[in-house]
Design a protein around this motif. Sequence first.
Motif, mmCIF file in Angstrom:
data_model
loop_
_atom_site.group_PDB
_atom_site.id
_atom_site.type_symbol
_atom_site.label_atom_id
_atom_site.label_comp_id
_atom_site.label_asym_id
_atom_site.label_seq_id
_atom_site.Cartn_x
_atom_site.Cartn_y
_atom_site.Cartn_z
ATOM 1 N N ALA A 1 9.528 -37.851 2.212
ATOM 2 C CA ALA A 1 9.050 -38.104 0.854
ATOM 3 C C ALA A 1 9.455 -37.011 -0.127
ATOM 4 O O ALA A 1 9.648 -35.853 0.246
ATOM 5 C CB ALA A 1 7.536 -38.235 0.858
ATOM 6 N N GLN A 2 9.571 -37.426 -1.381
ATOM 7 C CA GLN A 2 9.819 -36.507 -2.483
ATOM 8 C C GLN A 2 8.730 -36.732 -3.519
ATOM 9 O O GLN A 2 8.446 -37.867 -3.879
ATOM 10 C CB GLN A 2 11.181 -36.766 -3.110
ATOM 11 C CG GLN A 2 12.343 -36.515 -2.183
ATOM 12 C CD GLN A 2 13.671 -36.754 -2.874
ATOM 13 O OE1 GLN A 2 13.732 -37.094 -4.047
ATOM 14 N NE2 GLN A 2 14.749 -36.569 -2.148
ATOM 15 N N VAL A 3 8.135 -35.658 -3.985
ATOM 16 C CA VAL A 3 7.065 -35.753 -4.972
ATOM 17 C C VAL A 3 7.552 -35.177 -6.292
ATOM 18 O O VAL A 3 8.066 -34.060 -6.345
ATOM 19 C CB VAL A 3 5.796 -35.005 -4.501
ATOM 20 C CG1 VAL A 3 4.735 -35.013 -5.572
ATOM 21 C CG2 VAL A 3 5.258 -35.632 -3.223
ATOM 22 N N ALA A 4 7.407 -35.974 -7.354
ATOM 23 C CA ALA A 4 7.771 -35.525 -8.693
ATOM 24 C C ALA A 4 6.626 -34.695 -9.253
ATOM 25 O O ALA A 4 5.504 -35.170 -9.367
ATOM 26 C CB ALA A 4 8.045 -36.722 -9.595
ATOM 27 N N MET A 5 6.922 -33.456 -9.584
ATOM 28 C CA MET A 5 5.920 -32.551 -10.139
ATOM 29 C C MET A 5 6.018 -32.608 -11.659
ATOM 30 O O MET A 5 6.937 -32.046 -12.243
ATOM 31 C CB MET A 5 6.152 -31.122 -9.648
ATOM 32 C CG MET A 5 6.130 -30.947 -8.151
ATOM 33 S SD MET A 5 4.493 -31.106 -7.425
ATOM 34 C CE MET A 5 3.706 -29.640 -8.015
ATOM 35 N N ALA A 6 5.087 -33.300 -12.289
ATOM 36 C CA ALA A 6 5.086 -33.431 -13.749
ATOM 37 C C ALA A 6 4.861 -32.069 -14.396
ATOM 38 O O ALA A 6 4.057 -31.271 -13.920
ATOM 39 C CB ALA A 6 3.998 -34.406 -14.176
ATOM 40 N N GLN A 7 5.570 -31.813 -15.454
ATOM 41 C CA GLN A 7 5.446 -30.539 -16.171
ATOM 42 C C GLN A 7 4.212 -30.514 -17.074
ATOM 43 O O GLN A 7 3.894 -29.495 -17.661
ATOM 44 C CB GLN A 7 6.707 -30.284 -16.994
ATOM 45 C CG GLN A 7 7.974 -30.228 -16.162
ATOM 46 C CD GLN A 7 7.950 -29.126 -15.118
ATOM 47 O OE1 GLN A 7 7.528 -28.006 -15.392
ATOM 48 N NE2 GLN A 7 8.375 -29.433 -13.904
ATOM 49 N N LEU A 8 3.524 -31.647 -17.186
ATOM 50 C CA LEU A 8 2.386 -31.745 -18.089
ATOM 51 C C LEU A 8 1.094 -31.200 -17.493
ATOM 52 O O LEU A 8 0.166 -30.900 -18.208
ATOM 53 C CB LEU A 8 2.176 -33.217 -18.494
ATOM 54 C CG LEU A 8 3.377 -33.893 -19.146
ATOM 55 C CD1 LEU A 8 3.097 -35.370 -19.356
ATOM 56 C CD2 LEU A 8 3.719 -33.222 -20.461
ATOM 57 N N GLY A 9 1.027 -31.097 -16.192
ATOM 58 C CA GLY A 9 -0.202 -30.668 -15.547
ATOM 59 C C GLY A 9 -0.446 -29.176 -15.662
ATOM 60 O O GLY A 9 0.418 -28.403 -16.069
ATOM 61 N N ASP A 10 -1.638 -28.763 -15.286
ATOM 62 C CA ASP A 10 -2.024 -27.355 -15.279
ATOM 63 C C ASP A 10 -1.125 -26.578 -14.319
ATOM 64 O O ASP A 10 -0.959 -26.980 -13.162
ATOM 65 C CB ASP A 10 -3.492 -27.241 -14.858
ATOM 66 C CG ASP A 10 -3.953 -25.812 -14.812
ATOM 67 O OD1 ASP A 10 -4.219 -25.238 -15.880
ATOM 68 O OD2 ASP A 10 -4.042 -25.253 -13.695
ATOM 69 N N ALA A 11 -0.534 -25.487 -14.771
ATOM 70 C CA ALA A 11 0.403 -24.712 -13.954
ATOM 71 C C ALA A 11 -0.270 -24.145 -12.712
ATOM 72 O O ALA A 11 0.344 -24.087 -11.640
ATOM 73 C CB ALA A 11 1.009 -23.583 -14.785
ATOM 74 N N ARG A 12 -1.540 -23.741 -12.836
ATOM 75 C CA ARG A 12 -2.249 -23.178 -11.676
ATOM 76 C C ARG A 12 -2.464 -24.241 -10.615
ATOM 77 O O ARG A 12 -2.206 -24.025 -9.430
ATOM 78 C CB ARG A 12 -3.595 -22.597 -12.121
ATOM 79 C CG ARG A 12 -3.476 -21.508 -13.188
ATOM 80 C CD ARG A 12 -4.786 -21.272 -13.899
ATOM 81 N NE ARG A 12 -5.165 -22.481 -14.659
ATOM 82 C CZ ARG A 12 -6.244 -22.564 -15.426
ATOM 83 N NH1 ARG A 12 -7.066 -21.540 -15.528
ATOM 84 N NH2 ARG A 12 -6.521 -23.661 -16.083
ATOM 85 N N ALA A 13 -2.914 -25.410 -11.026
ATOM 86 C CA ALA A 13 -3.152 -26.516 -10.091
ATOM 87 C C ALA A 13 -1.832 -27.006 -9.507
ATOM 88 O O ALA A 13 -1.759 -27.358 -8.327
ATOM 89 C CB ALA A 13 -3.888 -27.653 -10.798
ATOM 90 N N SER A 14 -0.784 -27.015 -10.314
ATOM 91 C CA SER A 14 0.536 -27.449 -9.862
ATOM 92 C C SER A 14 1.050 -26.550 -8.737
ATOM 93 O O SER A 14 1.618 -27.032 -7.753
ATOM 94 C CB SER A 14 1.515 -27.445 -11.038
ATOM 95 O OG SER A 14 2.781 -27.853 -10.628
ATOM 96 N N ALA A 15 0.856 -25.245 -8.869
ATOM 97 C CA ALA A 15 1.308 -24.301 -7.839
ATOM 98 C C ALA A 15 0.577 -24.539 -6.524
ATOM 99 O O ALA A 15 1.187 -24.511 -5.447
ATOM 100 C CB ALA A 15 1.104 -22.866 -8.320
#
Length: 126
Positions: free
Chosen positions: A30-44
Amino acid sequence: MLSDHEKQLYARHLLLLEIGERGQEKLCAAQVAMAQLGDARASAVAREYLQRGGTSCAAAVSGGTQVELALPDASAVDALAGDPRLQHAAAWLAGSFAAVEAIKQIVGVGRAGAIPETFSLSSEVG
């Protein structure tokens, strides 16, 4: 099919009835698209969680199973914290929750959901 190295690396996942070898193969493909709109801390947090599970993460994906990660924005994470001292914990919770929901979608178990809007952390001990 998982290699011997992958079987050793993901041994805990293989023991879970919801994942097993077939689910782990799906995660590795699988590949997951990491949206740039989300919180940077939660994204990490979500990125690390998913990568440790064998999934690749990128801003844009092509091929394989594709899942878009639903991350709350910074104001939603701050609202979840309820207290500035709990922002780190709220980001960790939001990122982990989003990663688990993506894993459920990839493996095909359960229903994907969102953190209830009424949920919040509290620094009060009661």
